[in-house]
Motif scaffolding. Structure first.
Motif, PDB file in Angstrom:
ATOM      1  N   ILE A   1      39.306  38.609  41.681  1.00 30.23           N
ATOM      2  CA  ILE A   1      40.311  38.904  42.699  1.00 30.23           C
ATOM      3  C   ILE A   1      39.724  38.493  44.091  1.00 30.23           C
ATOM      4  O   ILE A   1      40.413  37.777  44.883  1.00 30.23           O
ATOM      5  CB  ILE A   1      40.905  40.106  42.771  1.00 30.23           C
ATOM      6  CG1 ILE A   1      41.824  40.762  41.662  1.00 30.23           C
ATOM      7  CG2 ILE A   1      41.830  40.516  44.111  1.00 30.23           C
ATOM      8  CD1 ILE A   1      42.219  42.096  41.544  1.00 30.23           C
TER       9      ILE A   1
ATOM     10  N   HIS B   1      51.140  41.128  40.113  1.00 26.35           N
ATOM     11  CA  HIS B   1      50.736  41.726  41.486  1.00 26.35           C
ATOM     12  C   HIS B   1      52.155  41.706  42.248  1.00 26.35           C
ATOM     13  O   HIS B   1      53.129  41.334  41.682  1.00 26.35           O
ATOM     14  CB  HIS B   1      50.096  40.494  42.118  1.00 26.35           C
ATOM     15  CG  HIS B   1      50.616  39.242  42.078  1.00 26.35           C
ATOM     16  ND1 HIS B   1      51.882  38.749  42.756  1.00 26.35           N
ATOM     17  CD2 HIS B   1      50.228  38.095  41.071  1.00 26.35           C
ATOM     18  CE1 HIS B   1      52.146  37.473  42.441  1.00 26.35           C
ATOM     19  NE2 HIS B   1      51.319  37.292  41.438  1.00 26.35           N
TER      20      HIS B   1
ATOM     21  N   ILE C   1      48.028  45.319  43.287  1.00 26.39           N
ATOM     22  CA  ILE C   1      47.653  44.505  42.112  1.00 26.39           C
ATOM     23  C   ILE C   1      47.596  45.244  40.802  1.00 26.39           C
ATOM     24  O   ILE C   1      46.567  46.020  40.687  1.00 26.39           O
ATOM     25  CB  ILE C   1      46.436  43.595  42.451  1.00 26.39           C
ATOM     26  CG1 ILE C   1      46.552  42.864  43.862  1.00 26.39           C
ATOM     27  CG2 ILE C   1      46.056  42.694  41.231  1.00 26.39           C
ATOM     28  CD1 ILE C   1      45.282  42.199  44.179  1.00 26.39           C
ATOM     29  N   GLU C   2      48.756  45.028  39.819  1.00 31.52           N
ATOM     30  CA  GLU C   2      48.480  45.745  38.702  1.00 31.52           C
ATOM     31  C   GLU C   2      47.201  45.244  37.564  1.00 31.52           C
ATOM     32  O   GLU C   2      47.246  43.972  37.239  1.00 31.52           O
ATOM     33  CB  GLU C   2      49.795  46.060  37.937  1.00 31.52           C
ATOM     34  CG  GLU C   2      49.657  46.897  36.777  1.00 31.52           C
ATOM     35  CD  GLU C   2      51.106  47.295  36.471  1.00 31.52           C
ATOM     36  OE1 GLU C   2      52.105  47.125  37.313  1.00 31.52           O
ATOM     37  OE2 GLU C   2      51.316  47.943  35.386  1.00 31.52           O
TER      38      GLU C   2
ATOM     39  N   VAL D   1      44.329  40.687  35.794  1.00 39.46           N
ATOM     40  CA  VAL D   1      45.525  41.115  36.417  1.00 39.46           C
ATOM     41  C   VAL D   1      46.858  41.047  35.679  1.00 39.46           C
ATOM     42  O   VAL D   1      47.227  39.740  34.925  1.00 39.46           O
ATOM     43  CB  VAL D   1      45.686  39.810  37.726  1.00 39.46           C
ATOM     44  CG1 VAL D   1      46.828  40.075  38.278  1.00 39.46           C
ATOM     45  CG2 VAL D   1      44.623  40.218  38.553  1.00 39.46           C
TER      46      VAL D   1
ATOM     47  N   LEU E   1      46.487  34.938  42.064  1.00 39.65           N
ATOM     48  CA  LEU E   1      46.209  36.256  41.249  1.00 39.65           C
ATOM     49  C   LEU E   1      46.776  36.060  40.070  1.00 39.65           C
ATOM     50  O   LEU E   1      46.269  36.730  39.041  1.00 39.65           O
ATOM     51  CB  LEU E   1      47.004  37.092  42.131  1.00 39.65           C
ATOM     52  CG  LEU E   1      46.273  37.601  43.373  1.00 39.65           C
ATOM     53  CD1 LEU E   1      47.387  38.454  44.433  1.00 39.65           C
ATOM     54  CD2 LEU E   1      45.010  38.232  43.368  1.00 39.65           C
ATOM     55  N   SER E   2      47.768  35.448  39.566  1.00 39.77           N
ATOM     56  CA  SER E   2      48.226  35.161  38.415  1.00 39.77           C
ATOM     57  C   SER E   2      47.522  34.744  37.305  1.00 39.77           C
ATOM     58  O   SER E   2      47.562  34.801  36.172  1.00 39.77           O
ATOM     59  CB  SER E   2      49.979  34.436  38.424  1.00 39.77           C
ATOM     60  OG  SER E   2      50.548  35.458  39.287  1.00 39.77           O
TER      61      SER E   2
END
Ligand SMILES: O=C[C@H](O)[C@H](O)[C@H](O)COP(=O)(O)O
Length: 241
Positions: free
Chosen positions: A149, A212, A135-136, A209, A203-204
């Motif tokens: 998260i 991912h 996950i960036e 974030v 996650l988006s």
């Protein structure tokens, strides 16, 4: 045949899909590197293609191999992207980002008419999750992002340890890994991701974030090389569904 030879075989099979004049997305990682090298041989023999690299590492490889490069600012679409993956499930959901290039890889894959995934067949799994999900994230506010998260994980019925990725290399050990975009990566050891599209959406939605490693609806086919030979598996649904 060793793993590296299998990766090269998968890359060579994908190369058969390349046609003169194509605009290509060039993936990142040890498997995609074989594709870039083999493509370079064809270019030196007269093939006319142009590529968009998905990382600085791939840009350097492509330049070394003589593959002409462009950017997504200069062209409006890509005919095909060829890239590796860390895991592929039967729905063609992917985990990517083991090499840290997931953000550019996803931008390039999304701009492509087709994405061919090349891999040794150990990457084909019944369910995603054994490979830690990259996950960036933006370094600012990382504590808050991690808590968000965790909430997203709970909402998607997954859980697992998270760790900020460290760089590898003689002079880098102990330092945080920094992506080509200047971000960090949190790797999440989830073991089983029962509903990858649901987790991807959750996650988006988190502000810290950036991206991912779940690639949903992007891969069109997989070229898997194993001891028994090469399997080419086509995704039944059209790209984007
Ligand atoms: O960030 C890296 C990429 O997503 C790679 O495509 C992925 O990690 C697979 O790499 P490899 O071919 O080295 O296993």
């Amino acid at each position: 045949m060793n793993m590296d030879q299998l990766k090269r075989q998968a890359a060579a099979r994908a190369l058969e899909e390349v046609r003169d004049g194509m605009q290509l997305g060039l993936g990142t990682g040890s498997t995609a590197k074989h594709f870039v090298e083999l493509l370079g041989e064809r270019v030196r023999a007269g093939l006319n293609v142009i590529g968009v690299p998905t990382s600085e590492a791939t840009r350097l490889d492509a330049e070394r191999c003589g593959v002409p490069l462009t950017t997504l600012d200069e062209i409006d679409h890509l005919d095909m992207t060829v890239d590796g993956a860390d895991e592929i499930d039967p729905e063609f959901n992917l985990i990517k980002g083991g090499g840290g290039a997931l953000l550019r890889e996803k931008i390039v894959a999304a701009a492509s008419d087709r994405m061919i995934v090349i891999a040794d067949d150990s990457k084909w799994v019944p369910m995603l999750g054994r490979f830690p999900l990259p996950i960036e994230v933006i370094p600012f506010g990382l504590g808050a992002t991690r808590r968000a998260i965790e909430k997203a994980f709970a909402a998607c019925s997954v859980s697992g340890q998270m760790a900020v990725r460290k760089a590898k290399g003689d002079d880098k050990d102990g330092h945080v890994f920094v992506t080509d975009g200047g971000h960090w990566i949190v790797d999440a050891q989830l073991e089983k991701i029962a509903d990858p599209p649901h987790l991807a959406t959750a996650l988006s939605a988190i502000p810290g974030v950036v991206e991912h490693g779940l690639f949903i609806g992007l891969a069109s086919s997989a070229v898997l090389a194993g001891g028994e030979g090469i399997r080419v598996i086509e995704r039944r649904k059209p790209k984007g569904d």
